[in-house]
Design a protein around this motif. Structure first.
Motif, PDB file in Angstrom:
ATOM      1  N   GLY A   1     -18.250 -15.829 -15.520  1.00 44.67           N
ATOM      2  CA  GLY A   1     -16.952 -15.162 -15.560  1.00 44.67           C
ATOM      3  C   GLY A   1     -16.717 -14.268 -14.353  1.00 44.67           C
ATOM      4  N   PHE A   2     -17.783 -13.579 -13.898  1.00 41.58           N
ATOM      5  CA  PHE A   2     -17.650 -12.745 -12.703  1.00 41.58           C
ATOM      6  C   PHE A   2     -17.278 -13.587 -11.483  1.00 41.58           C
ATOM      7  CE2 PHE A   2     -20.563  -9.595 -14.904  1.00 41.58           C
ATOM      8  CZ  PHE A   2     -19.600  -8.611 -15.006  1.00 41.58           C
ATOM      9  N   LEU A   3     -17.912 -14.759 -11.344  1.00 38.88           N
ATOM     10  CA  LEU A   3     -17.651 -15.613 -10.183  1.00 38.88           C
ATOM     11  C   LEU A   3     -16.298 -16.308 -10.263  1.00 38.88           C
ATOM     12  CD1 LEU A   3     -21.083 -17.396  -9.515  1.00 38.88           C
ATOM     13  CD2 LEU A   3     -20.121 -15.411  -8.366  1.00 38.88           C
ATOM     14  N   ARG A   4     -15.888 -16.682 -11.468  1.00 42.80           N
ATOM     15  CA  ARG A   4     -14.651 -17.456 -11.623  1.00 42.80           C
ATOM     16  C   ARG A   4     -13.415 -16.550 -11.709  1.00 42.80           C
ATOM     17  NH1 ARG A   4     -14.849 -21.456  -9.915  1.00 42.80           N
ATOM     18  NH2 ARG A   4     -15.806 -22.977 -11.309  1.00 42.80           N
ATOM     19  N   PHE A   5     -13.580 -15.329 -12.242  1.00 46.84           N
ATOM     20  CA  PHE A   5     -12.424 -14.450 -12.471  1.00 46.84           C
ATOM     21  C   PHE A   5     -12.501 -13.175 -11.635  1.00 46.84           C
ATOM     22  CE2 PHE A   5     -12.331 -17.157 -16.182  1.00 46.84           C
ATOM     23  CZ  PHE A   5     -10.982 -17.321 -16.450  1.00 46.84           C
ATOM     24  N   SER A   6     -13.505 -12.330 -11.899  1.00 51.22           N
ATOM     25  CA  SER A   6     -13.506 -10.975 -11.337  1.00 51.22           C
ATOM     26  C   SER A   6     -13.489 -10.957  -9.813  1.00 51.22           C
ATOM     27  CB  SER A   6     -14.728 -10.194 -11.846  1.00 51.22           C
ATOM     28  OG  SER A   6     -14.737 -10.168 -13.249  1.00 51.22           O
ATOM     29  N   LEU A   7     -14.424 -11.670  -9.175  1.00 53.14           N
ATOM     30  CA  LEU A   7     -14.517 -11.617  -7.717  1.00 53.14           C
ATOM     31  C   LEU A   7     -13.294 -12.215  -7.018  1.00 53.14           C
ATOM     32  CD1 LEU A   7     -18.312 -12.430  -7.209  1.00 53.14           C
ATOM     33  CD2 LEU A   7     -17.182 -10.280  -6.716  1.00 53.14           C
ATOM     34  N   PRO A   8     -12.853 -13.432  -7.373  1.00 54.50           N
ATOM     35  CA  PRO A   8     -11.707 -13.991  -6.636  1.00 54.50           C
ATOM     36  C   PRO A   8     -10.356 -13.407  -7.012  1.00 54.50           C
ATOM     37  CG  PRO A   8     -12.551 -15.600  -8.225  1.00 54.50           C
ATOM     38  CD  PRO A   8     -13.481 -14.430  -8.269  1.00 54.50           C
ATOM     39  N   ILE A   9     -10.164 -12.943  -8.246  1.00 58.80           N
ATOM     40  CA  ILE A   9      -8.858 -12.404  -8.656  1.00 58.80           C
ATOM     41  C   ILE A   9      -8.696 -10.964  -8.180  1.00 58.80           C
ATOM     42  CG2 ILE A   9      -7.464 -11.677 -10.649  1.00 58.80           C
ATOM     43  CD1 ILE A   9      -8.520 -14.135 -12.131  1.00 58.80           C
ATOM     44  N   ALA A  10      -9.769 -10.181  -8.241  1.00 57.14           N
ATOM     45  CA  ALA A  10      -9.694  -8.761  -7.867  1.00 57.14           C
ATOM     46  C   ALA A  10     -10.768  -8.420  -6.835  1.00 57.14           C
ATOM     47  CB  ALA A  10      -9.853  -7.892  -9.115  1.00 57.14           C
ATOM     48  N   PRO A  11     -10.711  -9.051  -5.642  1.00 57.28           N
ATOM     49  CA  PRO A  11     -11.777  -8.812  -4.646  1.00 57.28           C
ATOM     50  C   PRO A  11     -11.809  -7.380  -4.131  1.00 57.28           C
ATOM     51  CG  PRO A  11      -9.991 -10.110  -3.691  1.00 57.28           C
ATOM     52  CD  PRO A  11      -9.727 -10.021  -5.164  1.00 57.28           C
ATOM     53  N   ASP A  12     -10.626  -6.779  -3.939  1.00 58.41           N
ATOM     54  CA  ASP A  12     -10.596  -5.405  -3.421  1.00 58.41           C
ATOM     55  C   ASP A  12     -11.138  -4.410  -4.447  1.00 58.41           C
ATOM     56  OD1 ASP A  12      -9.221  -6.033  -0.865  1.00 58.41           O
ATOM     57  OD2 ASP A  12      -7.640  -6.687  -2.222  1.00 58.41           O
ATOM     58  N   ALA A  13     -10.794  -4.631  -5.718  1.00 57.57           N
ATOM     59  CA  ALA A  13     -11.337  -3.777  -6.778  1.00 57.57           C
ATOM     60  C   ALA A  13     -12.842  -4.003  -6.923  1.00 57.57           C
ATOM     61  CB  ALA A  13     -10.632  -4.067  -8.105  1.00 57.57           C
ATOM     62  N   SER A  14     -13.279  -5.261  -6.786  1.00 57.29           N
ATOM     63  CA  SER A  14     -14.713  -5.566  -6.864  1.00 57.29           C
ATOM     64  C   SER A  14     -15.472  -4.842  -5.767  1.00 57.29           C
ATOM     65  CB  SER A  14     -14.939  -7.080  -6.733  1.00 57.29           C
ATOM     66  OG  SER A  14     -14.289  -7.790  -7.764  1.00 57.29           O
ATOM     67  N   ALA A  15     -14.869  -4.811  -4.566  1.00 56.34           N
ATOM     68  CA  ALA A  15     -15.507  -4.105  -3.449  1.00 56.34           C
ATOM     69  C   ALA A  15     -15.499  -2.597  -3.679  1.00 56.34           C
ATOM     70  CB  ALA A  15     -14.792  -4.445  -2.144  1.00 56.34           C
ATOM     71  N   ALA A  16     -14.374  -2.073  -4.199  1.00 59.54           N
ATOM     72  CA  ALA A  16     -14.265  -0.628  -4.420  1.00 59.54           C
ATOM     73  C   ALA A  16     -15.189  -0.146  -5.532  1.00 59.54           C
ATOM     74  CB  ALA A  16     -12.814  -0.277  -4.755  1.00 59.54           C
ATOM     75  N   LEU A  17     -15.429  -0.994  -6.531  1.00 58.81           N
ATOM     76  CA  LEU A  17     -16.242  -0.589  -7.687  1.00 58.81           C
ATOM     77  C   LEU A  17     -17.623  -1.230  -7.689  1.00 58.81           C
ATOM     78  CD1 LEU A  17     -13.449  -0.790 -10.436  1.00 58.81           C
ATOM     79  CD2 LEU A  17     -14.426   1.274  -9.432  1.00 58.81           C
ATOM     80  N   ASP A  18     -18.039  -1.756  -6.539  1.00 67.49           N
ATOM     81  CA  ASP A  18     -19.355  -2.418  -6.514  1.00 67.49           C
ATOM     82  C   ASP A  18     -20.480  -1.437  -6.854  1.00 67.49           C
ATOM     83  OD1 ASP A  18     -19.353  -0.959  -4.149  1.00 67.49           O
ATOM     84  OD2 ASP A  18     -20.261  -2.546  -2.943  1.00 67.49           O
ATOM     85  N   TRP A  19     -20.277  -0.146  -6.538  1.00 65.52           N
ATOM     86  CA  TRP A  19     -21.303   0.855  -6.854  1.00 65.52           C
ATOM     87  C   TRP A  19     -21.571   0.911  -8.358  1.00 65.52           C
ATOM     88  CZ3 TRP A  19     -19.807   4.632 -10.244  1.00 65.52           C
ATOM     89  CH2 TRP A  19     -18.428   4.804 -10.420  1.00 65.52           C
ATOM     90  N   LEU A  20     -20.515   0.711  -9.153  1.00 61.83           N
ATOM     91  CA  LEU A  20     -20.660   0.756 -10.609  1.00 61.83           C
ATOM     92  C   LEU A  20     -21.532  -0.404 -11.102  1.00 61.83           C
ATOM     93  CD1 LEU A  20     -19.823   1.848 -13.424  1.00 61.83           C
ATOM     94  CD2 LEU A  20     -17.788   0.394 -13.269  1.00 61.83           C
ATOM     95  N   ILE A  21     -21.223  -1.613 -10.609  1.00 59.28           N
ATOM     96  CA  ILE A  21     -21.987  -2.798 -11.033  1.00 59.28           C
ATOM     97  C   ILE A  21     -23.422  -2.729 -10.519  1.00 59.28           C
ATOM     98  CG2 ILE A  21     -22.014  -5.319 -11.098  1.00 59.28           C
ATOM     99  CD1 ILE A  21     -19.540  -4.129 -12.351  1.00 59.28           C
ATOM    100  N   LEU A  22     -23.587  -2.256  -9.280  1.00 58.43           N
ATOM    101  CA  LEU A  22     -24.946  -2.152  -8.721  1.00 58.43           C
ATOM    102  C   LEU A  22     -25.778  -1.153  -9.522  1.00 58.43           C
ATOM    103  CD1 LEU A  22     -24.231  -2.222  -4.866  1.00 58.43           C
ATOM    104  CD2 LEU A  22     -24.895  -4.105  -6.360  1.00 58.43           C
ATOM    105  N   THR A  23     -25.158  -0.040  -9.930  1.00 57.36           N
ATOM    106  CA  THR A  23     -25.872   0.956 -10.747  1.00 57.36           C
ATOM    107  C   THR A  23     -26.278   0.357 -12.093  1.00 57.36           C
ATOM    108  OG1 THR A  23     -24.608   2.745  -9.716  1.00 57.36           O
ATOM    109  CG2 THR A  23     -25.721   3.253 -11.788  1.00 57.36           C
ATOM    110  N   MET A  24     -25.334  -0.341 -12.734  1.00 60.59           N
ATOM    111  CA  MET A  24     -25.633  -0.963 -14.029  1.00 60.59           C
ATOM    112  C   MET A  24     -26.720  -2.027 -13.884  1.00 60.59           C
ATOM    113  SD  MET A  24     -21.665  -1.289 -15.285  1.00 60.59           S
ATOM    114  CE  MET A  24     -21.902  -2.136 -16.845  1.00 60.59           C
ATOM    115  N   SER A  25     -26.655  -2.789 -12.793  1.00 65.26           N
ATOM    116  CA  SER A  25     -27.621  -3.872 -12.576  1.00 65.26           C
ATOM    117  C   SER A  25     -29.024  -3.326 -12.321  1.00 65.26           C
ATOM    118  CB  SER A  25     -27.189  -4.740 -11.391  1.00 65.26           C
ATOM    119  OG  SER A  25     -25.907  -5.279 -11.609  1.00 65.26           O
TER     120      SER A  25
END
Length: 505
Positions: A260-284
């Motif tokens: 779902g991240f590859l099919r939806f989140s990254l291509p639909i909201a790339p700028d938000a994904s880049a802006a919030l990457d710190w959140l996902i990296l912390t969770m990961s």
């Protein structure tokens, strides 16, 4: 092969197991042996139908292949729209392969409502393949939700003593998350007039819109992975689920979150994904490090492997979201390595986690205990089984030469291009993974025979040997030669990277 090329392969892959499940269901429990055989025939037939998806796949293009598109709900511009690329096709094959093993694994173990059990897994297989193949977001959502129902029944009917609590927790977590995703899909339809996923990729969205859509989808997919801190349903579901339920949950269902991240989140909201990457990296990274320590203190084998799954899936999300920091350093090649590493890890984890749960299932079928303290010295009475379990444990710990090493190594290597400290924290999984997995194996498999129950154990039969041997071949094959899998996804990954590296604002 031209015969296969003219067939609607994706529709067959989706609806053949569902048809099989319905037929098995109607065969009833008067003839459980017939239900088992019919289920196996449909599971193998579905696997055979999915094989041409690989053999006829053109890995030189990022375009969707085997596309089927028919009007469905025309007033809302909703289509029955299927297709695969280098990201979804390997996951469909993983699903059809795993389902065959689950049907064989439940052959003797399930004696109660056999037809319903087998039917549930076949119907669930069709829904999961539909989720990976859907190119219309509403069709995706329907399959995404529908697969919860058979899994809910599998845990609720054939599960352990606390199965009702586990099923309700599993269902509520996943359902609430996906409702937010539906809201975001409807919002994008109102803005662009289409539910087609590829059209959503091109939709111009402001940063605020992207952030809200990204967060809505994050809840849906983070629960599915599951990411820390929304992971608590998984250990409960695994502990209560029958062996087949645990295998499908770990090997396939968790991958739908990553997909779902590859099919939806990254291509639909790339700028938000880049802006919030710190959140996902912390969770990961929290999943990789903290959950690794949680796994270390578990006394129940299934719970230990469940926490291990959360830690290993943390690598997947780390690989997917570290790409923005690598792109900032000017290395698209490094970003491709991170995404491909995450994908390899997803497929590898499907094999290894399935094998680990099946190994625990072999012991549980004989002693009806998952407590590590109840075992010891199993190698003395079950040498063939012990060889398989030690091999899968080594793969789970990331031993070079096994598939468990390849994906993690690719993600760590790519992470170094973004940050030494992120790579360092990610690499701790190689120590923690070895610690909790080998600590479990030492206490269960090696040493002196612990008690009379262990002394009375019988080694694996031909059916169990076949299942574990097929998974061992898959783990070893992907570990020694990952190139075919990487080549299949390379063009799709490069296309995704070009899309997300250009701002939509």
């Amino acid at each position: 092969m031209n015969l296969f090329a003219d067939l609607p392969l994706l529709s067959l892959s989706v609806w053949l197991p569902i048809l099989g499940g319905v037929l098995v269901l109607f065969s009833g429990d008067r003839n459980p042996e017939g239900a088992r055989r019919l289920a196996l025939v449909f599971a193998i037939a579905t696997f055979v139908v999915t094989l041409p998806l690989w053999s006829l796949f053109d890995s030189s293009t990022a375009a969707m292949q085997f596309v089927e598109r028919h009007p469905w709900i025309q007033p809302f511009n909703i289509y029955y729209y299927l297709g695969v690329d280098g990201i979804s096709m390997p996951l469909i094959l993983l699903t059809s392969f795993t389902t065959v093993l689950v049907v064989i694994a439940g052959w003797k173990v399930i004696q109660y409502r056999v037809a319903q059990y087998m039917a549930a897994f076949l119907i669930m297989e069709g829904f999961m393949i539909g989720t990976f193949a859907a190119l219309d977001s509403i069709l995706f959502y329907i399959f995404f939700e529908a697969m919860l129902i058979p899994m809910f029944l599998v845990i609720g009917i054939w599960g352990g003593p606390n199965r009702i609590y586990a099923t309700l927790k599993f269902f509520l977590y996943t359902f609430i998350g996906s409702v937010l995703m539906l809201v975001s899909l409807i919002y994008m339809y109102n803005k662009g007039g289409s539910f087609a996923i590829l059209d959503l990729h091109q939709l111009p969205l402001t940063l605020n819109e992207q952030v809200l859509i990204f967060l809505a989808m994050l809840v849906a997919f983070a629960v599915k992975v599951p990411m820390w801190p929304v992971h608590t349903w998984l250990p409960d579901a695994h502990v209560e689920a029958p062996t087949g339920g645990s295998v499908i949950l770990a090997a396939i269902m968790l991958k739908i979150g990553g997909y779902g991240f590859l099919r939806f989140s990254l291509p639909i909201a790339p700028d938000a994904s880049a802006a919030l990457d710190w959140l996902i990296l912390t969770m990961s990274l929290t999943a990789v490090v903290y959950i690794g320590f949680v796994a270390l203190v578990q006394q129940d084998m299934k719970k230990l492997i469940a926490y291990s799954s959360i830690a290993h899936m943390g690598f997947v999300t780390l690989g997917f979201f570290i790409v923005f920091r690598i792109i900032d350093k000017g290395s698209l090649q490094g970003a491709a390595l991170a995404l491909e590493g995450g994908m390899v890890q997803m497929v590898s984890h499907g094999f290894i986690s399935g094998a680990m749960f099946l190994s625990v299932g072999v012991l549980y079928d004989r002693m009806h205990s998952r407590q590590i303290a109840d075992y010891g010295g199993v190698v003395n009475v079950m040498p063939k089984f012990a060889a398989f379990m030690v091999f899968f444990a080594m793969a789970n710990a990331g031993l070079p030469g096994t598939s468990g090493f390849v994906g993690e190594f690719m993600v760590i290597l790519a992470s170094f291009q973004a940050s030494f400290w992120i790579a360092f924290l990610a690499a701790t999984t190689l120590v923690l993974g070895a610690a909790y997995t080998l600590w479990m194996v030492k206490r269960v498999v090696f040493g002196d025979i612990a008690n009379d129950q262990v002394r009375a154990l019988k080694d694996i039969d031909a059916r169990e040997f076949l299942i574990l041997a097929l998974l061992a071949i898959a783990v070893l094959g992907l570990g020694l030669w990952p190139d075919p899998l990487v080549n299949v996804m390379h063009a799709t990954i490069e296309n995704l990277l070009q899309h997300i590296s250009v701002s939509k604002i």
